[in-house]
Design a protein around this motif. Structure first.
Motif, short mmCIF file in Angstrom:
data_model
loop_
_atom_site.label_atom_id
_atom_site.label_comp_id
_atom_site.label_asym_id
_atom_site.label_seq_id
_atom_site.Cartn_x
_atom_site.Cartn_y
_atom_site.Cartn_z
N LYS A 82 -11.72 35.02 13.80
CA LYS A 82 -12.51 35.49 12.65
C LYS A 82 -12.35 36.99 12.44
CE LYS A 82 -15.99 31.88 12.63
NZ LYS A 82 -17.32 31.50 13.07
N ILE A 83 -12.51 37.74 13.52
CA ILE A 83 -12.41 39.21 13.40
C ILE A 83 -10.99 39.59 12.98
CG2 ILE A 83 -12.47 41.38 14.71
CD1 ILE A 83 -14.77 40.12 16.31
N VAL A 84 -10.02 38.96 13.66
CA VAL A 84 -8.63 39.28 13.36
C VAL A 84 -8.30 38.91 11.91
CG1 VAL A 84 -6.26 38.59 13.90
CG2 VAL A 84 -7.82 39.20 15.73
N GLY A 85 -8.87 37.79 11.45
CA GLY A 85 -8.66 37.38 10.06
C GLY A 85 -9.15 38.45 9.09
N LEU A 86 -10.32 39.02 9.39
CA LEU A 86 -10.85 40.08 8.52
C LEU A 86 -9.97 41.32 8.56
CD1 LEU A 86 -14.69 39.82 9.22
CD2 LEU A 86 -13.51 39.37 7.07
N VAL A 87 -9.46 41.63 9.77
CA VAL A 87 -8.57 42.80 9.89
C VAL A 87 -7.29 42.55 9.06
CG1 VAL A 87 -7.17 44.18 11.48
CG2 VAL A 87 -9.43 43.41 12.16
N PHE A 88 -6.75 41.34 9.19
CA PHE A 88 -5.54 41.00 8.41
C PHE A 88 -5.80 41.18 6.91
CE2 PHE A 88 -3.80 37.85 11.80
CZ PHE A 88 -3.23 38.91 12.48
N LEU A 89 -6.98 40.69 6.49
CA LEU A 89 -7.31 40.76 5.06
C LEU A 89 -7.44 42.21 4.60
CD1 LEU A 89 -7.68 38.42 3.10
CD2 LEU A 89 -10.14 38.70 3.32
N SER A 90 -8.14 43.03 5.43
CA SER A 90 -8.29 44.46 5.08
C SER A 90 -6.93 45.12 4.96
CB SER A 90 -9.08 45.20 6.16
OG SER A 90 -10.25 44.52 6.44
N LEU A 91 -6.06 44.81 5.92
CA LEU A 91 -4.74 45.45 5.90
C LEU A 91 -3.90 44.92 4.75
CD1 LEU A 91 -4.05 45.61 9.73
CD2 LEU A 91 -4.53 47.51 8.20
N ALA A 92 -4.10 43.63 4.42
CA ALA A 92 -3.35 43.07 3.29
C ALA A 92 -3.72 43.81 2.01
CB ALA A 92 -3.67 41.58 3.14
N PHE A 93 -5.03 44.07 1.81
CA PHE A 93 -5.42 44.79 0.60
C PHE A 93 -4.98 46.25 0.65
CE2 PHE A 93 -8.29 41.14 -0.04
CZ PHE A 93 -7.91 40.84 -1.35
N SER A 94 -4.94 46.82 1.85
CA SER A 94 -4.41 48.18 1.98
C SER A 94 -2.95 48.21 1.55
CB SER A 94 -4.50 48.67 3.43
OG SER A 94 -5.83 48.86 3.76
N TYR A 95 -2.21 47.16 1.97
CA TYR A 95 -0.79 47.10 1.60
C TYR A 95 -0.65 46.94 0.07
CZ TYR A 95 4.04 45.76 1.17
OH TYR A 95 5.35 45.72 0.78
N VAL A 96 -1.52 46.07 -0.49
CA VAL A 96 -1.49 45.90 -1.96
C VAL A 96 -1.73 47.24 -2.62
CG1 VAL A 96 -2.72 44.86 -3.91
CG2 VAL A 96 -2.20 43.47 -1.91
N ASN A 97 -2.70 47.98 -2.08
CA ASN A 97 -3.02 49.31 -2.61
C ASN A 97 -1.80 50.23 -2.55
OD1 ASN A 97 -4.85 51.12 -3.68
ND2 ASN A 97 -5.31 52.00 -1.68
N VAL A 98 -1.07 50.12 -1.46
CA VAL A 98 0.10 50.99 -1.27
C VAL A 98 1.20 50.64 -2.27
CG1 VAL A 98 2.01 51.51 0.31
CG2 VAL A 98 -0.33 51.50 1.15
N VAL A 99 1.47 49.34 -2.42
CA VAL A 99 2.67 48.95 -3.16
C VAL A 99 2.38 48.60 -4.63
CG1 VAL A 99 2.72 46.46 -2.64
CG2 VAL A 99 4.84 47.71 -2.86
N PHE A 100 1.21 48.02 -4.89
CA PHE A 100 0.99 47.51 -6.24
C PHE A 100 0.80 48.64 -7.26
CE2 PHE A 100 -1.46 45.45 -9.64
CZ PHE A 100 -0.57 44.45 -9.95
N LEU A 101 -0.04 49.62 -6.90
CA LEU A 101 -0.27 50.71 -7.84
C LEU A 101 1.02 51.49 -8.07
CD1 LEU A 101 -2.70 51.87 -9.44
CD2 LEU A 101 -2.66 53.73 -7.80
N ALA A 102 1.79 51.65 -6.98
CA ALA A 102 3.08 52.35 -7.12
C ALA A 102 3.97 51.58 -8.08
CB ALA A 102 3.74 52.49 -5.76
N SER A 103 3.95 50.24 -7.98
CA SER A 103 4.80 49.44 -8.87
C SER A 103 4.31 49.51 -10.32
CB SER A 103 4.87 47.98 -8.40
OG SER A 103 3.69 47.30 -8.73
#
Lengths: 229, 397
Positions: free
Chosen positions: B22-43
């Motif tokens: 559960k905790i790791v799932g939340l961490v994965f999700l947070s990092l996934a959105f961080s990655y989206v933040n990194v790449v999507f806005l740039a795109s």
């Protein structure tokens, strides 16, 4: 009484350890000389604060003495580097602590195979050996259980199996029954006795319980940092 | 560090992650959105840049030849076009002639200009002839007395709201040129080039405007499209050496404001990406730190049974890398879903469609940056955990 070979597997010479509380020196060991022969089952007993755990930490190379010598299998452990001490612990020593100290995210089997994995043994070998050891400690049916699914006694049995996994020359147990009920405590110490007899393992066990201590071949008594008997 | 330590460290890391779902799932999700933040806005910023660059090049081509500073027109434009057509690297060249004028429709008068184009040649350089016709048709090469009006200008000429005097094909507009010539033109069509670049011009044929101005074989600009626009400054240099009879500007010089704006947007996108990376780094560092603090006793036991510091280091370092890799995988999936949707349903802006411009290069750079970030973020707490004193760790101190 188990058979011994007569050569000291463990020897301390004038072992001293002091702690400092501010500038005040508090001696925990004040010149301890002990010998444990290969194949012996020895209890280290004494009242609280007598230096039992401190002595065990020195013997296990978990802590450094202020002065004196610890020899295990004839090797002066003070001459070893940190990395060599790790290697030495991995190859020569088995630890059992009073808190069961298992890895909660590993199954009983995975906890047991960990030292063998660290030794670089092959998967087939460590799985076979792990199963064998868990059967020895009576947990052949609980191999894939997590520690949270085991009772205190069962957890301590897993710890014992883990301590045997690297085929140590010396098994060090620090109050291994401190968190167990009296019946389970007797079972655990009897298990030590069987391992000592059947496997020929040298066991150095710290306990403050007289009844359990007497189940060993020999008792070394400490008081105020000195061997008194 | 040897293979067995690496194996043990990776084994412990994988078990630790799998056990705390559960905790790791939340961490994965947070990092996934961080990655989206990194790449999507740039795109999206890249997409905006591409759209604006497309507008600029779609209006003027890659390069424009302008009259020399002291001249009104480029002379001998027929020969110049022939010369340009013979250069292999040039995809197309067209000439335009511009005349200042006042445009009137139903009593509404606007100071604008008439741009004479060659409908046949214009399509090889700009998007004008191929743009959507809101009404009517585009000009043909021999058209006279007819004009096409860009949609933005048509909107301005339509008069007051509610007067129902919509400008459309077949209507007539009055154009008073700067030299005093007054002409009435039939509106042949309303074109929507989706660019403000045309909003000041009524479009007529080149021959029509030349006739009005009483000139021939001249142009206000010659616009050029290059086959390989990857090195426009080199192309400009080559063209200058061919004696192009005018001053040459590449689109970046001609549309300096667009160039500045896109540069600013790319910088802003990069800044947001860096902030996203920092956020992800902080998440990873905190998670590894908390995890190692919670596992003090286990670390002590691990070291007591003979594990070297490297095993502990690998364990927590590997966790940081696993967090980053799964974060990237999930984030990339979310980004691709979002990007795919926006590519098929772009945001329509007056000057073009806004959609993400997601290149393999951008994905690769963002992945490398994310993993490097995880390595940096995970290294300190992992190192700190590895160096713990055994006795203190066993007693949880």
């Amino acid at each position: 009484m188990s058979s011994t070979t007569g050569s000291p597997i463990l020897e301390t010479v004038n072992l001293r350890k002091s702690y400092f509380m501010g500038k005040v020196e508090v001696p925990a060991l004040r010149g301890v000389d002990i010998k444990v022969e290969e194949g012996e089952f020895v209890s280290l007993m004494g009242p609280s604060g007598s230096g039992k755990t401190t002595l065990l930490n020195m013997v296990g190379m978990l802590d450094v003495p202020t002065s004196g010598t610890v020899r295990i299998t004839g090797i002066d452990t003070s001459l070893l580097s940190d990395v060599e001490k790790s290697e030495f612990r991995l190859e020569k020593l088995g630890f059992i602590f009073q808190f069961f100290n298992l890895f909660m995210e590993l199954t009983a089997m995975e906890n047991v195979i960990l030292p063998m994995m660290l030794q670089g043994k092959g998967k087939e070998e460590y799985l076979r050996k792990g199963e064998e050891l868990l059967k020895v400690v009576g947990l052949g049916e609980r191999m894939s259980h997590y520690p949270s699914e085991l009772s205190g006694g069962q957890q301590q049995r897993v710890t014992i199996a883990r301590a045997l996994a690297n085929e140590p020359a010396l098994l060090l147990a620090d109050e291994p029954t401190a968190n167990l009920d009296s019946q389970t405590s007797i079972e655990i110490v009897d298990l030590f006795g069987r391992i000592n007899k059947k496997e020929g393992k040298t066991i150095f066990m710290v306990t403050h319980e007289e009844e359990l201590g007497r189940r060993a071949d020999r008792i070394i008594r400490l008081r105020d940092g000195l061997v008194v008997g | 560090m040897n293979r067995r330590e690496l194996r043990a460290g990776l084994f412990l890391a994988s078990r630790d992650i799998m056990r705390s779902k559960k905790i790791v799932g939340l961490v994965f999700l947070s990092l996934a959105f961080s990655y989206v933040n990194v790449v999507f806005l740039a795109s999206m910023m890249q997409g905006m840049t591409q759209t604006l660059v497309g507008v600029a090049i779609g209006a003027e081509g890659h390069m424009t030849i302008l009259p020399k500073e002291d001249q009104r027109f480029i002379e001998g434009v027929g020969n110049l076009r022939k010369k340009l057509d013979a250069i292999p690297g040039i995809e197309g060249a067209t000439s335009r002639i511009v005349a200042g004028a006042t445009v009137e429709y139903k009593g509404k008068s606007l100071g604008r200009a008439v741009m004479g184009v060659s409908p046949r040649r214009e399509g090889r350089v700009s998007v004008l002839p191929s743009s959507r016709m809101v009404d009517g048709e585009f000009l043909t090469q021999n058209d006279r007395e007819e004009v096409v009006i860009p949609l933005f200008l048509a909107d301005e000429l339509e008069g007051k709201v509610g007067d129902k005097e919509y400008i459309r094909a077949g209507k007539t507009i009055k154009v008073t040129y700067g030299n005093g010539v007054i002409k009435e033109y039939r509106v042949k069509g309303i074109v929507d080039p989706r660019s403000f670049a045309w909003s000041n011009y009524v479009i007529a044929t080149e021959d029509e405007v030349e006739e009005v101005l009483g000139v021939s074989d001249v142009a206000s600009t010659v616009n050029i499209r290059i086959r390989d626009p990857s090195d426009l400054r080199r192309s400009k240099l080559e063209l200058t050496m061919q004696n192009a009879r005018g001053d040459i500007e590449i689109w970046e010089e001609r549309f300096q404001s667009i160039k500045d704006f896109t540069t600013a947007m790319i910088l802003l996108g990069n800044l947001v990406s860096v902030v996203g990376l920092i956020v992800a780094a902080v998440i990873i560092a905190i998670i590894i730190y908390i995890n190692s603090e919670g596992k003090k006793r286990q670390i002590g036991i691990l070291k007591a049974i003979g594990a070297k510091n490297d095993v502990v280091l690998v364990m927590f370092f590997a966790e940081a890398i696993i967090f980053a890799i799964v974060g990237i995988a999930l984030g990339l999936a979310l980004t691709l879903i979002g990007a795919n949707y926006l590519i098929t349903h772009p945001i329509r802006l007056p000057f073009g469609d806004l959609k993400p411009y997601l290149t393999p290069r951008l994905i690769l750079i963002s992945c490398i940056a994310f993993i490097l970030m995880a390595m940096v973020a995970g290294s300190y707490p992992a190192w700190r955990a590895a160096r713990q004193n055994i006795i203190k760790a066993i007693w949880g101190e």
